[in-house]
Design an enzyme around this catalytic site. Sequence first.
Site, PDB file in Angstrom:
ATOM      1  N   LYS A  93      19.321  36.886  -2.153  1.00 56.93           N
ATOM      2  CA  LYS A  93      19.364  35.550  -2.962  1.00 56.93           C
ATOM      3  C   LYS A  93      19.099  35.496  -4.302  1.00 56.93           C
ATOM      4  O   LYS A  93      19.760  35.110  -4.965  1.00 56.93           O
ATOM      5  CB  LYS A  93      18.820  34.505  -2.070  1.00 56.93           C
ATOM      6  N   GLU A 115      19.681  22.412  -3.298  1.00 59.57           N
ATOM      7  CA  GLU A 115      19.075  22.051  -1.947  1.00 59.57           C
ATOM      8  C   GLU A 115      18.766  23.363  -1.265  1.00 59.57           C
ATOM      9  O   GLU A 115      18.915  24.477  -1.776  1.00 59.57           O
ATOM     10  CB  GLU A 115      20.179  21.381  -1.045  1.00 59.57           C
ATOM     11  N   SER A 382      20.051  41.900   4.546  1.00 63.54           N
ATOM     12  CA  SER A 382      19.900  41.252   3.575  1.00 63.54           C
ATOM     13  C   SER A 382      18.562  40.496   3.061  1.00 63.54           C
ATOM     14  O   SER A 382      18.245  40.281   2.222  1.00 63.54           O
ATOM     15  CB  SER A 382      20.978  39.862   3.791  1.00 63.54           C
TER      16      SER A 382
END
Length: 404
Positions: A93, A115, A382
């Site tokens: 991310k 969010e 990931s």
Amino acid sequence: MQQLGQMPDKQGYFGAYGGAYLPPQLTGIMKDIADKYEQIRNEKEFHEELYDLYTHYVGRPSPIFHARRLSQSQGGAQIYLKREDLNHTGAHKINHCLGEALLAKRLGKKKVIAETGAGQHGVALATAAALLGLECDIYMGEVDIEKEHPNVVRMKILGARVVPVSMGTRTLKDAVDACFMAYLEDPDTQLYCIGSVVGPHPFPAMVRDFQSVVGREAREQFLSMTGRLPDNLIACVGGGSNAIGLFSAFLEDTQVGMYGVEPSGLSFKPGEHAATMTMGKPGIIHGFRCYLIQDEKGEPLPVYSVASGLDYPGVGPQHSYLKDIERVHYVTASDKDAIDAFFMLSRVEGIIPALESAHAVAYALRLAPKLTPDRSILINLSGRGDKDIDFVVRKYGKDYGVEV
Ligand SMILES: *Cc1c(COP(=O)(O)O)cnc(C)c1O
């Protein structure tokens, strides 16, 4: 027929999916963001600044590791891991959060907002904001604040403001609604930084572009390690950012098979899975069109996965399109499959994966024995599993001989 490499079109469509379905107050603002992004995406200076951070801050390129013992345990294809778990902050991310935060600075904003559900996107964005000297507000449901205590603490240490959301079920979907409302109130000094390849145009294209570094690196690394391209790619799919990041560099290589793994959770009963493309139908959520798990009225239904990063009722528009043209196969792994894979990778290779990534590993364990040992599978790992260890041992430890 649109060229795969040139998608989306000017309005942000991948075939019938994507677009920007927005309240009138946001239409102009989103168009400004799209125009500005279109302008800077090819600017040498922006690119150099971002890639300098990837190298010196994130620690890129992340390595590719040949998981020999895991491959041998299945007796089939060679399994390789693209190690996004080794990035600063422990997952992929950070790749798009740095891009979004840099864009916010270019747009002259002083604050980034978003969010978060489990807190992973919140932590990554709070990190990028701290690094670049931006304020950061993270909207989070009260239920999630209770559940995800360590990530709430991390965000606060990093200097972000965590805004509790008490509407509705007090979870992710309500946090998205609250964040949208806050953005509507002040779209001038803040930038809404979406956490995956979802939302209105230009976010699905922009987040994909920021994540595409993963696929470009992997292509080059794999070629120099083995002299060939990987035969198969596997990645888990929540919104779809880590998957499209890897896939995007191989879309034109038709000999490379691609698998996106969605969570089938406890069962395919409503509320017990988040297998959007396997079980959903096209619909509209959060400003864009995609496959969606919905009721007869088109309202999103509750979804579930043991991996909170995967439980979203929609999915990226590009994935929706890639499903329809059958360029990517979308398959599923259950909670049980993911937990098995979580312990397997930990014990056979000494790598504890995030529960999200464990879904991709689970599908690789199913695919590998069907292939011969001269074939290869590249998994996008990931994220790392540190965030999940307490939950996993409390709930499943006994079954795997872990008593704490
Ligand atoms: C958030 C997250 C995901 C799911 O998001 P995508 O946009 O589908 O990639 C997957 N893995 C990890 C480690 C995550 O934190």
